[in-house]
Design a protein around this motif. Sequence first.
Motif, PDB file in Angstrom:
ATOM      1  N   ALA B  21      72.338   0.085   2.920  1.00 25.85           N
ATOM      2  CA  ALA B  21      72.697  -1.281   2.546  1.00 25.85           C
ATOM      3  C   ALA B  21      72.791  -1.401   1.030  1.00 25.85           C
ATOM      4  N   GLY B  22      71.862  -0.705   0.371  1.00 27.72           N
ATOM      5  CA  GLY B  22      71.832  -0.776  -1.081  1.00 27.72           C
ATOM      6  C   GLY B  22      73.049  -0.128  -1.715  1.00 27.72           C
ATOM      7  N   CYS B  23      73.621   0.882  -1.012  1.00 27.08           N
ATOM      8  CA  CYS B  23      74.770   1.575  -1.571  1.00 27.08           C
ATOM      9  C   CYS B  23      76.050   0.778  -1.387  1.00 27.08           C
ATOM     10  N   GLY B  24      75.991  -0.212  -0.526  1.00 27.23           N
ATOM     11  CA  GLY B  24      77.197  -0.997  -0.262  1.00 27.23           C
ATOM     12  C   GLY B  24      77.632  -1.789  -1.487  1.00 27.23           C
ATOM     13  N   GLY B 201      69.454 -15.332   6.502  1.00 35.01           N
ATOM     14  CA  GLY B 201      68.714 -15.865   5.357  1.00 35.01           C
ATOM     15  C   GLY B 201      68.705 -14.979   4.127  1.00 35.01           C
ATOM     16  N   PRO B 202      68.107 -15.479   3.053  1.00 34.06           N
ATOM     17  CA  PRO B 202      68.117 -14.779   1.765  1.00 34.06           C
ATOM     18  C   PRO B 202      67.316 -13.472   1.767  1.00 34.06           C
ATOM     19  N   ALA B 220      71.179  -8.527  -0.002  1.00 34.49           N
ATOM     20  CA  ALA B 220      72.137  -8.314  -1.090  1.00 34.49           C
ATOM     21  C   ALA B 220      73.473  -8.982  -0.803  1.00 34.49           C
ATOM     22  N   ASN B 221      73.734  -9.286   0.470  1.00 29.92           N
ATOM     23  CA  ASN B 221      75.012  -9.911   0.824  1.00 29.92           C
ATOM     24  C   ASN B 221      74.860 -11.392   1.122  1.00 29.92           C
ATOM     25  N   TYR B 222      73.867 -12.017   0.508  1.00 29.92           N
ATOM     26  CA  TYR B 222      73.610 -13.415   0.846  1.00 29.92           C
ATOM     27  C   TYR B 222      74.804 -14.283   0.477  1.00 29.92           C
ATOM     28  N   TRP B 223      75.071 -15.279   1.318  1.00 28.17           N
ATOM     29  CA  TRP B 223      76.284 -16.099   1.120  1.00 28.17           C
ATOM     30  C   TRP B 223      76.212 -17.016  -0.087  1.00 28.17           C
ATOM     31  N   GLN B 224      75.033 -17.327  -0.580  1.00 24.94           N
ATOM     32  CA  GLN B 224      74.958 -18.137  -1.796  1.00 24.94           C
ATOM     33  C   GLN B 224      74.971 -17.167  -2.973  1.00 24.94           C
TER      34      GLN B 224
END
Lengths: 318, 517
Positions: B21-24, B201-202, B220-224
């Motif tokens: 996920a972090g590499c995305g 969620g965040p 890391a992909n949070y919508w806000q």
Amino acid sequence: MTFLVRRLLLAVPVILLVTIMVFSLLHLLPGDPATVILGQEATPEAIEAMRANLGLNDPIVVQYLKWLGGVLQGDLGRSLVDRTPVAELIWQRLPATLELTLGTFVIALLIAVPAGILSAVRPNSWVDYTSTFFALGGMSVPHFWLGMMFIVFFAVKLGWLPASGYVPFTENPLANLAAMIMPMLATGLRESAILMRMLRSALLEVMHADYIRTAYAKGHKESFVIFRHALKNALVPVVTTSGLIVAGLLGGLVITESIFSIPGFGKLIIESIYNRDFVTVQGAILVSALMVVVVNLLVDILYAVIDPRIKVGKGAEQ
Amino acid sequence: MKIKQGKIALSILLAGSLLAAGCGDKPAASDPKSEGSGTAQKTGGTLSISLDSDPPKLDPFSSTALVDRMVFQSIFDKLVDLDEKGDIIPMLAEKWDVSPDQKSYTFTLKQGVKFHDGTDFNAEAVKFNFERNMDKASNRKNELNSVEKVTVSDPYTVKVDLSQPYAPFLSVLTDRAGMMVSPAGVEKYGEDFLNHPIGTGPFVYKERQKGSSITLEKNANYWQKGLPYLDKVEYKIMNDANVALMNLKSGQVDITNKFPFKEIENAKNDTKISVINESGQGYQGLHLNTTKAPFDVKELRQAVDLLIDRDAIVKVVLSGAGSPAHSPFAKSQFAYGDSDKSEQPNVDKAKELLKKAGKESGFTFTLKIGTSPTNQQVGQMIQNMMKPAGITVNLEKVEFGTMLEQAKTANYEAVAIGWSGRPDPDLNIYDFAVTGSSNNYPRYSNKEVDRILGEARVEGDQAKRKAKYDEAMRILNDEVPYIYFYHDHNVFGLSNSVEGFTYVPDGLIRTVKLSKK
């Protein structure tokens, strides 16, 4: 060897009795687990459905036998709260308590043995008075208070140690020890007081025995007399007390575990009782009973090692 | 041994998936300083929050404990949320339309939102969540009783039809019933979803050590965009409020969800921490069994009510962490105010009432209380307050589960049970006062009250609703099936290194905008 087998067989009815008692006591308690689990908002239908789901409508004997059947196959059931297998819950909680118990006991021994010997060898000296003073203090001061004082001093004022929180030893041994040293000390001091008083009185009694006088008369040095003759004989009551202490600690560290936020076995039992999680309580108490049986067994074996005159196996036959 | 190996395998898996996920792709504008909000908050770091008990079930579907909701705030977004004033604001639902007959709500959803497992959040997911929570096994079923049908209009529009108008409907969606969980996650884990919570969620659930801690990591992909600021949130379980305070002082913990009342004053002199002491949504008081002597006589209920010195309770027991109450409505609810006029204790008037009821020399009743020190102190104060009028109170300590059962079966004379409260006033009064309702422990029944409260919950206009609640409270304060003592406060301890904290009346700590200096 037959002694061991006999002892193990004797433990079976004890454990069985414990399970029956726990099972019936928990079910005799007023208050419905389904109500507790579902809370204030639950409708009567939801509670009824939950009762049926938990099998609480079966007669208690049936419930007990079902549970026991599972246990014999190594299945302690699943927690009523989050459906986790109880065995897993216990497995998660045991290491912290075992470590705490061991550490507490070692600290207690490290303090009690030298202090006990010194005050018995020099009765009514300043050493005796000082250690008696601290022993009485240790027994009278509640260990939860002592724990709080440790936190205030070492964590808040000095900032040397974490106030609470637990890190598994396998993850970070240093952080683990830093978190465990205060709870171990707080409980260890108290247990050391009890052990020390026990050792002192046992030693004092032995020191007046004829064979000690004989040993002295033969010209042995004092240290030799104490360690080779007196201590060995004085150890029997100390081992008994130690067994009781360790057995007590294994299930009874609830307060220490709460103060220092250690996810241990005692806390698991209390949380489960509070949540009416019968299945977990039953499993935990079963394991607790097993541990006590094991400790008692070890104590009996130790007797025989310390004092060959005590032949427990034959003694029991007479 | 098996379990341990499983755990290790799981950790490796988790670590792997986190690495992946972090590499995305990271969101481009992750620097909140450029957001131009004026206050520049630092990114990164771990925030520790102490909780007074271990959240048992990390799934909104089955959750019953209040403390679960603290953790939910970080993992699950809701369709709508509450703001600082207690008003309803958009969250995953961008906007909503209510039909003129108040029986259907059409939600327009935010686009481009993803669950932590990478699946899309859309109308189908909303429908799934509603239906899941309406199932009879769900603890949310009661809250969604009025929902009849959920229809997907297009990928980002959902229509919810109610069987009858229900004014509190939106407010229900600001809490667990409105939390969106991943349908794919539920399918994958089934009943065990509560140990693998997946929301939008965040923060993303990482691991928990039962009885000790729950660790979440930044989504890391949070919508806000630009949020959350923190890398990690750690909830630490500390059952004792004093222990939590000590941890706060020593810097092990940044926020505590409970604060020892007696320490509130002292904490004001501490430069490293501050105390948040704000009104919550709940209340505390006594249920009086109206079907059984002595409280089947109205005058006797009134007399007891008149003898209660609310100010004294708030001062002595709570050290100011509460406010005197005569109604179930919290300060953040629009119905609060007029029904809550304070009345001072009046022994003479109480004696008159006793005389009228033919109990001139007083009477005796048994009061069931919980086992906490606060319960006991309140109980003892009531005991003393009743004495001047010759009323003797026998206190009986009862464990909570038993107490609930006895209350539900009306096996009591008086019992002290409070209510944690909900955002809408209806949810603080309807189930407690209407004939035959689930929490009507006093078995109180009044057609007038039933009618008014029934009308209030289908009324769309807030001012008109408030008038109805005032009217109902006039009757209830006269009939006294329940004696309100005080409105609960939420008291948090906060380290001064925490930035971005805003208090929301539901008393839940929202981590999305928090950061550390």
